[in-house]
Design an enzyme around this catalytic site. Structure first.
Site, mmCIF file in Angstrom:
data_model
loop_
_atom_site.group_PDB
_atom_site.id
_atom_site.type_symbol
_atom_site.label_atom_id
_atom_site.label_comp_id
_atom_site.label_asym_id
_atom_site.label_seq_id
_atom_site.Cartn_x
_atom_site.Cartn_y
_atom_site.Cartn_z
ATOM 1 N N HIS A 188 0.851 -1.184 0.000
ATOM 2 C CA HIS A 188 0.000 0.000 0.000
ATOM 3 C C HIS A 188 0.905 1.259 0.000
ATOM 4 O O HIS A 188 1.871 1.315 0.754
ATOM 5 C CB HIS A 188 -0.866 -0.019 1.274
ATOM 6 C CG HIS A 188 -2.033 0.889 1.194
ATOM 7 N ND1 HIS A 188 -3.320 0.435 1.090
ATOM 8 C CD2 HIS A 188 -2.112 2.239 1.186
ATOM 9 C CE1 HIS A 188 -4.150 1.461 1.042
ATOM 10 N NE2 HIS A 188 -3.423 2.572 1.095
ATOM 11 N N HIS A 219 2.837 4.188 0.907
ATOM 12 C CA HIS A 219 3.025 4.884 2.190
ATOM 13 C C HIS A 219 4.484 5.227 2.396
ATOM 14 O O HIS A 219 5.377 4.658 1.756
ATOM 15 C CB HIS A 219 2.528 4.017 3.344
ATOM 16 C CG HIS A 219 3.419 2.841 3.648
ATOM 17 N ND1 HIS A 219 3.505 1.727 2.840
ATOM 18 C CD2 HIS A 219 4.293 2.620 4.666
ATOM 19 C CE1 HIS A 219 4.366 0.871 3.347
ATOM 20 N NE2 HIS A 219 4.875 1.384 4.462
#
Lengths: 346, 346
Positions: free
Chosen positions: B180, B182
């Site tokens: 994800h 980040h």
């Protein structure tokens, strides 16, 4: 012990160290390659030299797939770096040296440059392709130690050379592509930044001697009366081990015979413990940290091993904090990994 | 732009940054985990702090295989770090922080220790699991920049914090396990060694401004009138890129609106160029280098990208010379990689 200087077809020396005299006639040699002329540029952000050796990208892709350039060449169908049937320890100049004394300078406006003078040598530990420090007879490790000492004494005398560091990268995780047991020697034209800090630290205070009791009681992995192998309490790698003499000595050249014996044993026991712990050839970066000069009364010689592992066998990758800021983050405590590794000492 | 402070069940704040107000009610939250109490030890050989956060090794192995703790939790069958259906940019404290202010000190005889105070935050760039900086709308990158500025301004005010560094590790080669999109923010209780050198360098001399003409003509990858992205002539990684404003600014908080726009565009173009060059999501370590204080008239803000590649797509492994001695060895010249990367700028 014997040392043979064999002049290769590129006029540079291949050194052969052995317990018996090496008299064999050479077989076919490798074609000479262009002598590298690396240069350095000053990185103002890091305040350090970066060396550029752009011939390295031309490192020959050799014809036969299983070609090992570090095996004894006379036994094979092709020449290798060592044109003989057999040898014990062999040392020769790295064809793609990152440091190599020469007079061809380059200038770049607004960027400080310098010739990347010095020497880079390859140290072949054995004629056997599958040997490692863990399996070699102890005598071979003592011969290797003898060869390192020879290189220290000879290289430190040369102008252009300010620091000598023998090291070994072991395992593909550490970038190794040739599995034949070998290490390297970098002879730098300046004191490398890591070593500069260490020299300054030892000048203030022998932190290793001060810590010796703690190491002997809590952090040791193996020891006898001369030598200790321990996980330092301030380790940056989970399974980092330092091997050091118990008295202050500038470098391995100052070892007495008993210390040499102890050192060779400790060295082998550490590599064996790593392999036993991992259940396979454990990857590591290993380097000798000796004083910058033969006569130095402050520096405390030691070897550092960095296996690229963190908790258990997970890889420790040097990312944001380590690479970008220079701050190491550790998952495990050195006192715990010392206990773990101690169990694997045989 | 809006900022919502949501107090989690562990009494710590989840921050939500967005172009519209975030008013959603929370769904189920993750169970609180033990608040970490890391400590530091002084490494006398390297003259640097090493931080030990041994709770990190207990990082939970989460139940479902495809569990992403950074996705919006309310859409899934399990709670995540973000108990909502949607968000734009989210920031929350790292559960396994390497730096975290607390009062529980440890002492070790003969080894200097300190609490590893400070803060570690996780910055989630998007609610979409497959987004990356290359694909996001430009407005999202501007929002991310806004969130970074917010954290700089807030964290630099806190006692225990001396330096703030947002960074991103991208790709498994850089140790990433969560895909994800980040990054992280480390707020250190001291000036990290790499940054200390940079601060000293900029105090003597703005080497970036001095070099600007050279960068604009020879080393640039992308530029407009406000911002330049270039391979520095003293690069330590083959495809290293720095993004910097063309005028001296201490940090992104000093950008005017036009510079913010330019910066967001440059940032996206660089990541896109890397991906185009690699033909896949290119791994890199990226970090923001800003001044240690909001008002600083010497430091020149910039972002550094280190893709772990050397010549072409071969990995550059930091082994003996780099790890053990601190000396980087390069196979290719920055002026050549700048040309290569420039071709991939769209």
């Amino acid at each position: 012990m014997y040392k043979r200087k064999f002049e290769r077809n590129d006029k540079r020396d291949l050194l052969l160290f052995g317990y018996s005299e090496h008299l064999e006639l050479p077989s076919k040699q490798l074609e000479p390659t262009e002598i590298p002329k690396p240069h350095m540029r000053w990185n103002p952000a890091r305040q350090e030299w970066v060396t550029y050796s752009d011939s390295r990208k031309n490192r020959t892709a050799f014809p036969p797939k299983e070609y090992c350039p570090l095996c004894p060449g006379a036994n094979l169908d092709f020449p290798t770096e060592i044109p003989f049937k057999d040898f014990e320890v062999a040392i020769f100049p790295n064809r793609w040296a990152s440091f190599n004394s020469h007079n061809q300078s380059i200038t770049l406006k607004e960027v400080l440059t310098k010739n990347s003078n010095g020497k880079c040598e390859v140290v072949v530990y054995s004629s056997k392709h599958l040997d490692t420090i863990a399996q070699m007879p102890l005598d071979r490790i003592k011969l290797l130690l003898h060869a390192w000492i020879d290189r220290y004494e000879e290289l430190l005398k040369q102008k252009d050379i300010e620091y000598v560091m023998p090291f070994e990268n072991r395992g593909e995780e550490c970038g190794v592509t040739l599995h034949h047991p070998h290490g390297q020697i970098y002879a730098f034209p300046f004191i490398p930044p890591v070593i500069k800090k260490e020299i300054e630290a030892f000048k203030k205070d022998n932190f290793l001697l001060k810590l010796m009791n703690k190491l002997e009681n809590k952090y040791y992995v193996y020891q006898d009366k001369n030598i200790i192998a321990a996980v330092p309490p301030f380790a940056r790698y989970a399974y980092e081990i330092w091997i050091a003499p118990k008295r202050q000595l500038p470098g391995p050249w100052a070892f007495n015979d008993e210390e040499k014996e102890s050192f060779a044993i400790a060295m082998q026991k550490v590599v064996k413990a790593y392999d036993s712990f991992m259940g396979k050839k454990c990857p590591y970066i290993m380097g000798l940290h000796a004083a910058p000069q033969i006569n130095d009364s402050n520096f405390h010689f030691h070897i550092e091993f960095y296996p690229p592992l963190r908790y258990e066998d997970k890889p420790k990758i040097l990312a944001g904090s380590e690479s970008m800021a220079g701050v190491f983050v550790m998952d495990v405590l050195p006192e715990e990994t010392a206990i773990t590794l101690r169990k694997h000492i045989q």
